[in-house]
Design an enzyme around this catalytic site. Structure first.
Site, PDB file in Angstrom:
ATOM      1  N   ILE A 109       3.614 -10.470  -2.852  1.00 11.90           N
ATOM      2  CA  ILE A 109       3.035  -9.122  -2.832  1.00 11.90           C
ATOM      3  C   ILE A 109       3.073  -8.509  -1.444  1.00 11.90           C
ATOM      4  CG2 ILE A 109       1.521  -9.602  -4.806  1.00 11.90           C
ATOM      5  CD1 ILE A 109      -0.786 -10.056  -2.830  1.00 11.90           C
ATOM      6  N   HIS A 125       4.172  -9.463  -9.266  1.00 13.02           N
ATOM      7  CA  HIS A 125       2.726  -9.503  -9.076  1.00 13.02           C
ATOM      8  C   HIS A 125       2.196  -8.314  -8.284  1.00 13.02           C
ATOM      9  CE1 HIS A 125       3.135 -14.117  -9.721  1.00 13.02           C
ATOM     10  NE2 HIS A 125       3.032 -13.469 -10.861  1.00 13.02           N
ATOM     11  N   CYS A 158     -13.018  10.668  -3.810  1.00  9.97           N
ATOM     12  CA  CYS A 158     -13.842  11.069  -4.957  1.00  9.97           C
ATOM     13  C   CYS A 158     -15.026  10.124  -5.171  1.00  9.97           C
ATOM     14  CB  CYS A 158     -12.999  11.123  -6.234  1.00  9.97           C
ATOM     15  SG  CYS A 158     -12.649   9.498  -6.959  1.00  9.97           S
ATOM     16  N   THR A 196       9.719 -21.589  -4.556  1.00  5.67           N
ATOM     17  CA  THR A 196       8.759 -21.609  -5.660  1.00  5.67           C
ATOM     18  C   THR A 196       8.816 -22.936  -6.397  1.00  5.67           C
ATOM     19  OG1 THR A 196       8.151 -20.620  -7.792  1.00  5.67           O
ATOM     20  CG2 THR A 196      10.461 -20.408  -7.114  1.00  5.67           C
TER      21      THR A 196
END
Length: 249
Positions: A109, A125, A158, A196
Protein backbone atom coordinates in the site's frame (compact mmCIF):
# COMPACT_ATOMS: atom_id res chain seq x y z
CA UNK A 1 26.25 -13.90 -11.57
CA UNK A 2 24.36 -17.11 -10.74
CA UNK A 3 22.87 -19.51 -13.27
CA UNK A 4 19.42 -18.77 -11.82
CA UNK A 5 19.73 -15.06 -12.62
CA UNK A 6 21.00 -15.86 -16.13
CA UNK A 7 17.97 -18.11 -16.58
CA UNK A 8 15.64 -15.35 -15.34
CA UNK A 9 17.19 -12.88 -17.75
CA UNK A 10 16.67 -15.32 -20.62
CA UNK A 11 13.01 -15.80 -19.68
CA UNK A 12 12.52 -12.03 -19.58
CA UNK A 13 14.22 -11.66 -22.96
CA UNK A 14 11.88 -14.13 -24.66
CA UNK A 15 8.69 -12.76 -23.05
CA UNK A 16 6.46 -9.86 -24.07
CA UNK A 17 3.58 -9.95 -21.57
CA UNK A 18 5.23 -10.27 -18.17
CA UNK A 19 3.17 -9.82 -15.04
CA UNK A 20 4.83 -9.24 -11.69
CA UNK A 21 3.02 -10.21 -8.49
CA UNK A 22 4.64 -8.81 -5.36
CA UNK A 23 4.26 -8.69 -1.61
CA UNK A 24 5.80 -7.00 1.41
CA UNK A 25 9.27 -8.35 0.64
CA UNK A 26 9.48 -6.03 -2.37
CA UNK A 27 9.52 -3.02 -0.04
CA UNK A 28 11.78 -4.27 2.75
CA UNK A 29 14.82 -2.94 0.88
CA UNK A 30 13.14 0.48 1.15
CA UNK A 31 13.20 0.04 4.95
CA UNK A 32 9.51 -0.83 5.20
CA UNK A 33 9.07 -3.84 7.52
CA UNK A 34 7.35 -6.93 6.18
CA UNK A 35 4.70 -8.85 8.07
CA UNK A 36 5.80 -12.36 8.93
CA UNK A 37 9.55 -12.22 9.62
CA UNK A 38 10.87 -11.95 13.21
CA UNK A 39 11.16 -8.17 12.91
CA UNK A 40 7.97 -7.86 10.89
CA UNK A 41 4.61 -6.44 11.85
CA UNK A 42 3.38 -9.78 13.17
CA UNK A 43 6.67 -10.74 14.79
CA UNK A 44 7.01 -11.04 18.57
CA UNK A 45 9.18 -7.92 18.83
CA UNK A 46 6.46 -5.72 17.37
CA UNK A 47 3.38 -7.48 18.68
CA UNK A 48 4.30 -6.87 22.32
CA UNK A 49 4.17 -3.10 21.87
CA UNK A 50 0.39 -2.98 21.50
CA UNK A 51 -2.45 -4.49 23.56
CA UNK A 52 -4.11 -6.10 20.52
CA UNK A 53 -2.73 -8.23 17.67
CA UNK A 54 -2.22 -6.50 14.27
CA UNK A 55 -5.12 -8.41 12.71
CA UNK A 56 -7.43 -6.84 15.29
CA UNK A 57 -6.05 -3.29 15.13
CA UNK A 58 -6.18 -3.30 11.32
CA UNK A 59 -9.75 -4.57 11.14
CA UNK A 60 -12.84 -2.69 10.00
CA UNK A 61 -14.60 -3.21 13.31
CA UNK A 62 -11.59 -1.87 15.27
CA UNK A 63 -11.53 1.20 12.99
CA UNK A 64 -15.18 1.84 13.80
CA UNK A 65 -15.05 1.09 17.53
CA UNK A 66 -11.57 2.33 18.48
CA UNK A 67 -10.88 4.95 15.81
CA UNK A 68 -8.25 6.92 17.75
CA UNK A 69 -6.27 3.76 18.61
CA UNK A 70 -6.58 2.59 15.00
CA UNK A 71 -4.96 5.74 13.68
CA UNK A 72 -2.22 5.65 16.29
CA UNK A 73 -1.29 2.18 15.10
CA UNK A 74 -1.84 2.99 11.42
CA UNK A 75 0.46 6.02 11.38
CA UNK A 76 3.06 4.18 13.46
CA UNK A 77 3.18 0.91 11.53
CA UNK A 78 1.65 1.33 8.08
CA UNK A 79 2.78 4.74 6.82
CA UNK A 80 6.38 5.41 5.73
CA UNK A 81 6.35 8.81 3.99
CA UNK A 82 10.15 8.97 3.64
CA UNK A 83 10.51 5.58 1.89
CA UNK A 84 12.03 5.62 -1.60
CA UNK A 85 11.84 3.06 -4.44
CA UNK A 86 14.56 0.40 -4.33
CA UNK A 87 16.22 -1.52 -7.20
CA UNK A 88 13.23 -3.88 -7.46
CA UNK A 89 10.76 -1.06 -8.07
CA UNK A 90 13.13 0.63 -10.51
CA UNK A 91 13.80 -2.58 -12.47
CA UNK A 92 10.08 -3.26 -12.86
CA UNK A 93 9.44 0.29 -14.09
CA UNK A 94 12.21 -0.22 -16.67
CA UNK A 95 10.63 -3.45 -17.86
CA UNK A 96 7.35 -1.62 -18.41
CA UNK A 97 9.14 1.13 -20.33
CA UNK A 98 10.76 -1.55 -22.49
CA UNK A 99 7.31 -2.83 -23.40
CA UNK A 100 7.84 -6.19 -21.72
CA UNK A 101 5.90 -5.81 -18.48
CA UNK A 102 2.11 -5.69 -18.76
CA UNK A 103 1.40 -4.87 -15.12
CA UNK A 104 2.53 -4.94 -11.52
CA UNK A 105 0.08 -6.56 -9.12
CA UNK A 106 0.97 -5.64 -5.57
CA UNK A 107 -0.25 -6.39 -2.09
CA UNK A 108 1.63 -3.32 -0.82
CA UNK A 109 0.00 0.00 0.00
CA UNK A 110 3.08 2.24 -0.09
CA UNK A 111 2.84 3.56 -3.66
CA UNK A 112 6.54 2.94 -4.34
CA UNK A 113 5.90 1.26 -7.71
CA UNK A 114 4.25 4.43 -9.01
CA UNK A 115 7.01 6.55 -7.49
CA UNK A 116 9.54 4.49 -9.45
CA UNK A 117 7.65 5.13 -12.70
CA UNK A 118 5.34 2.14 -13.10
CA UNK A 119 2.02 3.16 -14.65
CA UNK A 120 0.01 -0.07 -14.71
CA UNK A 121 -0.22 -1.06 -11.04
CA UNK A 122 -3.04 -3.10 -9.53
CA UNK A 123 -3.08 -2.29 -5.82
CA UNK A 124 -4.97 -5.19 -4.29
CA UNK A 125 -4.97 -3.73 -0.80
CA UNK A 126 -5.33 -0.06 -1.67
CA UNK A 127 -2.92 2.80 -0.98
CA UNK A 128 -1.96 5.11 1.88
CA UNK A 129 -1.81 7.90 -0.72
CA UNK A 130 -5.58 7.82 -1.22
CA UNK A 131 -7.94 8.80 1.59
CA UNK A 132 -11.59 9.83 1.69
CA UNK A 133 -14.18 11.26 4.05
CA UNK A 134 -16.64 8.55 5.05
CA UNK A 135 -19.32 11.24 5.32
CA UNK A 136 -19.09 13.36 2.16
CA UNK A 137 -16.51 11.44 0.09
CA UNK A 138 -14.01 14.31 -0.22
CA UNK A 139 -10.55 13.01 -1.13
CA UNK A 140 -7.32 13.66 0.75
CA UNK A 141 -3.70 12.82 -0.08
CA UNK A 142 -1.09 11.44 2.33
CA UNK A 143 0.43 14.85 3.09
CA UNK A 144 -2.95 16.16 4.19
CA UNK A 145 -3.42 13.11 6.40
CA UNK A 146 -0.02 13.54 8.01
CA UNK A 147 -0.88 17.14 8.85
CA UNK A 148 -3.55 15.72 11.16
CA UNK A 149 -1.40 12.93 12.55
CA UNK A 150 -1.18 14.45 16.03
CA UNK A 151 -4.88 15.31 16.14
CA UNK A 152 -5.84 11.72 16.97
CA UNK A 153 -8.52 11.19 14.32
CA UNK A 154 -8.14 12.91 10.90
CA UNK A 155 -11.29 14.83 10.06
CA UNK A 156 -12.72 16.32 6.89
CA UNK A 157 -13.75 19.97 6.54
CA UNK A 158 -17.32 18.69 6.91
CA UNK A 159 -16.46 17.05 10.24
CA UNK A 160 -16.49 13.46 8.97
CA UNK A 161 -13.72 10.95 9.66
CA UNK A 162 -11.16 10.53 6.87
CA UNK A 163 -10.52 6.85 6.15
CA UNK A 164 -7.44 5.55 4.36
CA UNK A 165 -8.30 3.81 1.09
CA UNK A 166 -6.69 0.59 2.25
CA UNK A 167 -8.36 -2.80 2.60
CA UNK A 168 -8.75 -3.65 6.27
CA UNK A 169 -9.43 -7.07 7.73
CA UNK A 170 -13.15 -7.90 7.37
CA UNK A 171 -13.32 -5.83 4.17
CA UNK A 172 -13.50 -7.30 0.65
CA UNK A 173 -10.97 -6.59 -2.07
CA UNK A 174 -12.10 -4.15 -4.77
CA UNK A 175 -13.89 -6.07 -7.54
CA UNK A 176 -12.60 -3.84 -10.34
CA UNK A 177 -8.99 -4.12 -9.18
CA UNK A 178 -9.33 -7.90 -8.88
CA UNK A 179 -10.88 -8.17 -12.34
CA UNK A 180 -8.06 -6.11 -13.83
CA UNK A 181 -5.42 -8.23 -12.11
CA UNK A 182 -7.03 -11.47 -13.32
CA UNK A 183 -7.18 -10.12 -16.87
CA UNK A 184 -3.46 -9.27 -16.86
CA UNK A 185 -2.54 -12.65 -15.35
CA UNK A 186 -4.59 -14.67 -17.85
CA UNK A 187 -2.87 -12.91 -20.76
CA UNK A 188 0.66 -13.22 -19.33
CA UNK A 189 3.39 -15.25 -21.00
CA UNK A 190 5.66 -15.01 -17.93
CA UNK A 191 4.70 -14.63 -14.28
CA UNK A 192 7.29 -13.37 -11.80
CA UNK A 193 6.32 -13.59 -8.14
CA UNK A 194 8.50 -11.83 -5.59
CA UNK A 195 8.66 -10.87 -1.95
CA UNK A 196 5.61 -12.82 -0.85
CA UNK A 197 5.04 -16.05 1.04
CA UNK A 198 1.79 -16.50 -0.91
CA UNK A 199 -0.01 -17.08 2.37
CA UNK A 200 -2.53 -14.21 2.21
CA UNK A 201 -5.83 -14.96 0.50
CA UNK A 202 -7.69 -14.09 -1.64
CA UNK A 203 -4.70 -12.28 -3.17
CA UNK A 204 -2.48 -15.39 -3.36
CA UNK A 205 -5.28 -17.25 -5.11
CA UNK A 206 -4.79 -15.06 -8.18
CA UNK A 207 -1.98 -17.34 -9.33
CA UNK A 208 -4.52 -20.01 -10.27
CA UNK A 209 -5.49 -17.83 -13.25
CA UNK A 210 -2.02 -17.97 -14.78
CA UNK A 211 -2.05 -20.17 -17.88
CA UNK A 212 1.54 -19.73 -19.06
CA UNK A 213 4.33 -22.27 -18.78
CA UNK A 214 7.02 -20.33 -16.91
CA UNK A 215 6.51 -19.29 -13.28
CA UNK A 216 9.39 -17.60 -11.44
CA UNK A 217 9.43 -17.25 -7.64
CA UNK A 218 11.88 -14.88 -5.96
CA UNK A 219 11.54 -15.12 -2.18
CA UNK A 220 13.81 -15.77 0.79
CA UNK A 221 11.54 -18.46 2.23
CA UNK A 222 9.50 -21.32 0.81
CA UNK A 223 6.05 -20.80 -0.67
CA UNK A 224 3.19 -23.21 -1.45
CA UNK A 225 3.90 -22.71 -5.17
CA UNK A 226 7.60 -23.67 -5.16
CA UNK A 227 6.96 -27.09 -6.71
CA UNK A 228 4.93 -25.59 -9.51
CA UNK A 229 7.56 -22.97 -10.36
CA UNK A 230 10.04 -23.47 -13.20
CA UNK A 231 12.58 -21.24 -11.42
CA UNK A 232 12.98 -20.48 -7.70
CA UNK A 233 15.50 -17.90 -6.50
CA UNK A 234 16.16 -17.40 -2.77
CA UNK A 235 17.66 -13.92 -2.63
CA UNK A 236 16.89 -10.21 -2.30
CA UNK A 237 14.47 -9.34 -5.07
CA UNK A 238 16.03 -5.96 -5.80
CA UNK A 239 19.46 -7.46 -6.38
CA UNK A 240 18.04 -10.29 -8.48
CA UNK A 241 15.97 -8.05 -10.75
CA UNK A 242 18.75 -5.50 -11.14
CA UNK A 243 21.25 -8.17 -12.20
CA UNK A 244 18.77 -9.88 -14.52
CA UNK A 245 18.05 -6.62 -16.31
CA UNK A 246 21.74 -5.81 -16.65
CA UNK A 247 22.09 -8.88 -18.88
CA UNK A 248 19.47 -7.56 -21.28
CA UNK A 249 21.65 -4.65 -22.43
Amino acid sequence: MTEEIKRLSQLIKQSQRIVFFGGAGVSTESQIPDFRSDDGLYGDKQAKRYPYPPETMLSHSFFEQHTKEFFEYYFDKMVYPDAKPNPAHIALAKLEQMGKLSAVITQNIDGLHQMAGSRRVCELHGSVHRNFCINCGKKYNLSQMLEQKDAGVPRCSCGGIIKPDVVLYEEPLDNDVMAGAISYIMAADLMIVGGTSLAVYPAAGLLQYYQGKELVLINKTQTPYDRRASLVIRDNIGQVMEQALSLLD
